[in-house]
Enzyme design. Structure first.
Site, PDB file in Angstrom:
ATOM      1  N   ALA A   1     -27.890 -39.792  10.383  1.00  0.00           N
ATOM      2  CA  ALA A   1     -28.993 -38.887  10.753  1.00  0.00           C
ATOM      3  C   ALA A   1     -29.345 -37.957   9.606  1.00  0.00           C
ATOM      4  O   ALA A   1     -30.235 -37.130   9.726  1.00  0.00           O
ATOM      5  CB  ALA A   1     -28.602 -38.073  11.989  1.00  0.00           C
TER       6      ALA A   1
ATOM      7  N   ILE B   1     -30.019 -38.763   3.267  1.00  0.00           N
ATOM      8  CA  ILE B   1     -29.885 -40.089   2.644  1.00  0.00           C
ATOM      9  C   ILE B   1     -29.597 -41.148   3.707  1.00  0.00           C
ATOM     10  O   ILE B   1     -30.187 -42.231   3.696  1.00  0.00           O
ATOM     11  CB  ILE B   1     -28.783 -40.064   1.559  1.00  0.00           C
ATOM     12  CG1 ILE B   1     -29.171 -39.071   0.455  1.00  0.00           C
ATOM     13  CG2 ILE B   1     -28.557 -41.459   0.985  1.00  0.00           C
ATOM     14  CD1 ILE B   1     -28.052 -38.739  -0.520  1.00  0.00           C
TER      15      ILE B   1
ATOM     16  N   VAL C   1     -16.676 -38.271  12.609  1.00  0.00           N
ATOM     17  CA  VAL C   1     -15.812 -39.254  11.921  1.00  0.00           C
ATOM     18  C   VAL C   1     -14.333 -38.884  11.987  1.00  0.00           C
ATOM     19  O   VAL C   1     -13.491 -39.720  11.694  1.00  0.00           O
ATOM     20  CB  VAL C   1     -16.160 -39.457  10.418  1.00  0.00           C
ATOM     21  CG1 VAL C   1     -17.294 -40.427  10.241  1.00  0.00           C
ATOM     22  CG2 VAL C   1     -16.401 -38.175   9.694  1.00  0.00           C
TER      23      VAL C   1
ATOM     24  N   TYR D   1     -15.894 -29.204  -3.514  1.00  0.00           N
ATOM     25  CA  TYR D   1     -16.702 -30.348  -3.071  1.00  0.00           C
ATOM     26  C   TYR D   1     -16.423 -31.567  -3.949  1.00  0.00           C
ATOM     27  O   TYR D   1     -16.184 -32.673  -3.455  1.00  0.00           O
ATOM     28  CB  TYR D   1     -18.188 -29.972  -3.120  1.00  0.00           C
ATOM     29  CG  TYR D   1     -19.127 -31.139  -2.939  1.00  0.00           C
ATOM     30  CD1 TYR D   1     -19.187 -31.836  -1.733  1.00  0.00           C
ATOM     31  CD2 TYR D   1     -19.967 -31.549  -3.977  1.00  0.00           C
ATOM     32  CE1 TYR D   1     -20.058 -32.910  -1.574  1.00  0.00           C
ATOM     33  CE2 TYR D   1     -20.844 -32.613  -3.817  1.00  0.00           C
ATOM     34  CZ  TYR D   1     -20.878 -33.285  -2.622  1.00  0.00           C
ATOM     35  OH  TYR D   1     -21.733 -34.354  -2.453  1.00  0.00           O
TER      36      TYR D   1
ATOM     37  N   LYS E   1     -14.944 -35.275  -2.976  1.00  0.00           N
ATOM     38  CA  LYS E   1     -15.659 -36.531  -3.223  1.00  0.00           C
ATOM     39  C   LYS E   1     -14.786 -37.504  -4.021  1.00  0.00           C
ATOM     40  O   LYS E   1     -14.816 -38.711  -3.791  1.00  0.00           O
ATOM     41  CB  LYS E   1     -16.981 -36.287  -3.965  1.00  0.00           C
ATOM     42  CG  LYS E   1     -18.046 -35.546  -3.175  1.00  0.00           C
ATOM     43  CD  LYS E   1     -18.375 -36.165  -1.824  1.00  0.00           C
ATOM     44  CE  LYS E   1     -19.196 -37.429  -1.896  1.00  0.00           C
ATOM     45  NZ  LYS E   1     -19.479 -37.974  -0.511  1.00  0.00           N
TER      46      LYS E   1
ATOM     47  N   ARG F   1     -30.618 -33.515 -16.123  1.00  0.00           N
ATOM     48  CA  ARG F   1     -30.141 -34.133 -14.901  1.00  0.00           C
ATOM     49  C   ARG F   1     -30.821 -35.484 -14.748  1.00  0.00           C
ATOM     50  O   ARG F   1     -31.823 -35.771 -15.388  1.00  0.00           O
ATOM     51  CB  ARG F   1     -30.483 -33.283 -13.667  1.00  0.00           C
ATOM     52  CG  ARG F   1     -29.780 -31.939 -13.573  1.00  0.00           C
ATOM     53  CD  ARG F   1     -28.294 -32.096 -13.310  1.00  0.00           C
ATOM     54  NE  ARG F   1     -27.612 -30.814 -13.138  1.00  0.00           N
ATOM     55  CZ  ARG F   1     -27.142 -30.058 -14.138  1.00  0.00           C
ATOM     56  NH1 ARG F   1     -27.306 -30.432 -15.397  1.00  0.00           N
ATOM     57  NH2 ARG F   1     -26.508 -28.934 -13.882  1.00  0.00           N
TER      58      ARG F   1
HETATM   59  N1  LIG Z   1     -28.057 -35.258  -1.849  1.00  0.00           N
HETATM   60  C1  LIG Z   1     -27.517 -35.548  -3.019  1.00  0.00           C
HETATM   61  O1  LIG Z   1     -28.103 -35.282  -4.086  1.00  0.00           O
HETATM   62  C2  LIG Z   1     -26.162 -36.215  -3.092  1.00  0.00           C
HETATM   63  C3  LIG Z   1     -25.612 -36.461  -4.360  1.00  0.00           C
HETATM   64  C4  LIG Z   1     -24.383 -37.098  -4.440  1.00  0.00           C
HETATM   65  C5  LIG Z   1     -23.727 -37.494  -3.285  1.00  0.00           C
HETATM   66  N2  LIG Z   1     -24.270 -37.246  -2.069  1.00  0.00           N
HETATM   67  C6  LIG Z   1     -23.526 -37.716  -0.860  1.00  0.00           C
HETATM   68  O2  LIG Z   1     -24.427 -38.415  -0.026  1.00  0.00           O
HETATM   69  C7  LIG Z   1     -24.000 -38.311   1.339  1.00  0.00           C
HETATM   70  C8  LIG Z   1     -25.168 -37.908   2.204  1.00  0.00           C
HETATM   71  O3  LIG Z   1     -25.625 -36.611   1.797  1.00  0.00           O
HETATM   72  P1  LIG Z   1     -27.050 -36.004   2.198  1.00  0.00           P
HETATM   73  O4  LIG Z   1     -27.614 -35.376   0.987  1.00  0.00           O
HETATM   74  O5  LIG Z   1     -27.832 -37.013   2.947  1.00  0.00           O
HETATM   75  O6  LIG Z   1     -26.584 -34.802   3.159  1.00  0.00           O
HETATM   76  P2  LIG Z   1     -26.918 -34.526   4.692  1.00  0.00           P
HETATM   77  O7  LIG Z   1     -26.214 -33.263   5.038  1.00  0.00           O
HETATM   78  O8  LIG Z   1     -28.377 -34.619   4.938  1.00  0.00           O
HETATM   79  O9  LIG Z   1     -26.204 -35.739   5.422  1.00  0.00           O
HETATM   80  C9  LIG Z   1     -24.859 -35.754   5.805  1.00  0.00           C
HETATM   81  C10 LIG Z   1     -24.794 -36.159   7.255  1.00  0.00           C
HETATM   82  O10 LIG Z   1     -23.409 -36.272   7.629  1.00  0.00           O
HETATM   83  C11 LIG Z   1     -23.255 -35.738   8.912  1.00  0.00           C
HETATM   84  N3  LIG Z   1     -21.869 -35.321   9.086  1.00  0.00           N
HETATM   85  C12 LIG Z   1     -21.223 -34.313   8.445  1.00  0.00           C
HETATM   86  N4  LIG Z   1     -19.959 -34.219   8.864  1.00  0.00           N
HETATM   87  C13 LIG Z   1     -19.789 -35.190   9.784  1.00  0.00           C
HETATM   88  C14 LIG Z   1     -18.681 -35.597  10.580  1.00  0.00           C
HETATM   89  N5  LIG Z   1     -17.505 -34.955  10.504  1.00  0.00           N
HETATM   90  N6  LIG Z   1     -18.848 -36.645  11.425  1.00  0.00           N
HETATM   91  C15 LIG Z   1     -20.056 -37.281  11.510  1.00  0.00           C
HETATM   92  N7  LIG Z   1     -21.131 -36.925  10.792  1.00  0.00           N
HETATM   93  C16 LIG Z   1     -21.006 -35.895   9.936  1.00  0.00           C
HETATM   94  C17 LIG Z   1     -24.242 -34.585   8.983  1.00  0.00           C
HETATM   95  O11 LIG Z   1     -24.570 -34.273  10.340  1.00  0.00           O
HETATM   96  C18 LIG Z   1     -25.423 -35.120   8.185  1.00  0.00           C
HETATM   97  O12 LIG Z   1     -26.396 -35.716   9.019  1.00  0.00           O
HETATM   98  C19 LIG Z   1     -22.827 -37.334   1.325  1.00  0.00           C
HETATM   99  O13 LIG Z   1     -21.626 -38.080   1.367  1.00  0.00           O
HETATM  100  C20 LIG Z   1     -22.968 -36.615   0.000  1.00  0.00           C
HETATM  101  O14 LIG Z   1     -21.708 -36.162  -0.476  1.00  0.00           O
HETATM  102  C21 LIG Z   1     -25.471 -36.609  -1.932  1.00  0.00           C
END
Ligand SMILES: NC(=O)c1ccc[n+]([C@@H]2O[C@H](COP(=O)([O-])OP(=O)(O)OC[C@H]3O[C@@H](n4cnc5c(N)ncnc54)[C@H](O)[C@@H]3O)[C@@H](O)[C@H]2O)c1
Ligand SMILES: [Zn+2]
Length: 333
Positions: free
Chosen positions: A9, A12, A40, A163, A167, A231
């Site tokens: 949801a 990404i 999770v 963080y 990761k 970046r």
């Molecule tokens: N946005 C970026 O630039 C970026 C860069 C590098 C890595 N990431 C990684 O990409 C992934 C998605 O990030 P995003 O930017 O879409 O963030 P986001 O916060 O929009 O999405 C994360 C989702 O995970 C869900 N979530 C969090 N904890 C949870 C749990 N315990 N159980 C179930 N669901 C849970 C949240 O409700 C949320 O919908 C993450 O793993 C993040 O570390 C993002």
């Protein structure tokens, strides 16, 4: 293929779901913010969700800067305990294929070359330098200026905050799972992901979101340091497509394979602010000279492995992507 998308949801994750549907797969959303919500860290809920699943795309995480340690326990709980619970349930259910949302934050300050000493790894920048407006890291051997280079997947990990540490731990856990079960794990180390549906500026949001939110308030984007930080801004639909191809491709069993996931075209933060402000119709960005302790100066990916191994190629260029993002909707808190 039936794919459980944790975090499906999210910013990404929701695009991953769309990409999988478009390619004829059957994605299942697993997210605390979905209806019904599922965590999770809940072994029973994860176990139920894995029934009949061929692969897991693990996006769920607490994202952000991870500055300070006040919320360290929450990061570790959601990101690392969550991953551990998921992996144990996958082993139990016999699901042997994982694609993980990795991050470039595992590299720390990235890759630099000194004219005299070759490849060097500068440590965190000193407050006295930052206060004096000396933003470029210098050679740890001779103090000379450095040339930033592209970071490859084999660069040593150097997580600089909570963080980043969580990761990196996710990758180590996935690698251990792969070795124990013979499963295959792929970590896509995303660079700065931007695009429609990006969360608005919370303390956890990315820099593109700060600028876009400022413009929406009629304010000038405020660019830190001198604006020349490099970046790699990669569009969310390209990241979603990378997940889809990684899920479809054969991956090495018993191991974790990492791929940098960036556009391959580094841009400065100042350029990004100007592109976004121009496309939005102003106001022009201001460069403030302020800094955030713990920010890295330059971090740019060499994403050629993902291109050559999986045939992935970003489809959205910088100018086009920023123009779209300037007009796109963002997600509220
Ligand atoms: N946005 C970026 O630039 C970026 C860069 C590098 C890595 N990431 C990684 O990409 C992934 C998605 O990030 P995003 O930017 O879409 O963030 P986001 O916060 O929009 O999405 C994360 C989702 O995970 C869900 N979530 C969090 N904890 C949870 C749990 N315990 N159980 C179930 N669901 C849970 C949240 O409700 C949320 O919908 C993450 O793993 C993040 O570390 C993002
Ligand atoms: Zn040197």
């Amino acid at each position: 293929m039936r794919v459980l998308v944790t975090g499906g949801a999210g910013f990404i994750g929701s695009q991953v779901v769309a990409a999988l549907e478009e390619r004829g797969h059957e994605p299942l959303v697993f997210d605390v913010r979905a209806d019904p919500g599922a965590d999770v860290r809940d072994p029973a809920a994860v176990g139920r969700a894995l029934s009949g699943v061929d692969a897991v795309c693990h996006q769920a995480a607490m994202v952000g800067l991870g500055q300070g340690v006040a919320d360290a326990a929450e990061y570790v709980s959601r990101n690392d305990l969550g991953t551990a619970v998921l992996l144990a349930a996958m082993a139990e259910a016999g699901v042997g294929r994982l694609v993980l949302a990795g991050s470039m934050v595992v590299y720390g300050e990235g890759h630099y070359a000194c004219p005299r000493h070759g490849a060097v790894r500068p440590g965190p920048r000193a407050v006295t330098d930052l206060d004096a407006g000396r933003f470029e890291p210098t050679c740890p051997e001779c103090g000379q200026g450095l040339r930033p280079g592209l970071v490859g997947e084999d660069a040593p990990a150097d997580p600089r905050n909570v963080y980043a540490a969580t990761k990196l731990a996710q990758e180590h856990l996935a690698a251990a799972w792969a070795r124990c079960t013979g499963g295959s794990a792929v970590s896509l180390r995303y660079h700065n992901v931007y695009g429609p549906g990006m969360p608005r500026d919370t303390p956890y949001a990315g820099v593109a979101s700060f600028f876009r939110s400022a413009l929406a308030r009629g304010e000038a984007p405020r660019v830190f340091e001198d604006g020349r930080q490099l970046r790699d801004f990669v569009h969310v639909r390209d990241v979603a497509a990378a997940n889809a191809v990684a899920l479809e491709a054969e991956a090495a069993p018993g191991a974790l394979t990492a791929y940098n996931t960036g556009s391959g075209e580094p841009h400065t933060v100042g350029e990004m602010a100007r592109a976004l402000a121009a496309a939005y119709g102003g106001p022009d960005p201001v460069v403030t000279g302020e800094y955030r302790l713990g920010d890295v100066r330059h971090i740019t990916a060499d994403s050629s492995r993902l291109r050559s191994a999986l045939g992935w190629k970003p489809a959205t260029g910088f100018a086009e992507g920023m123009a779209e993002f300037a007009r796109a909707g963002m997600r509220g808190a």
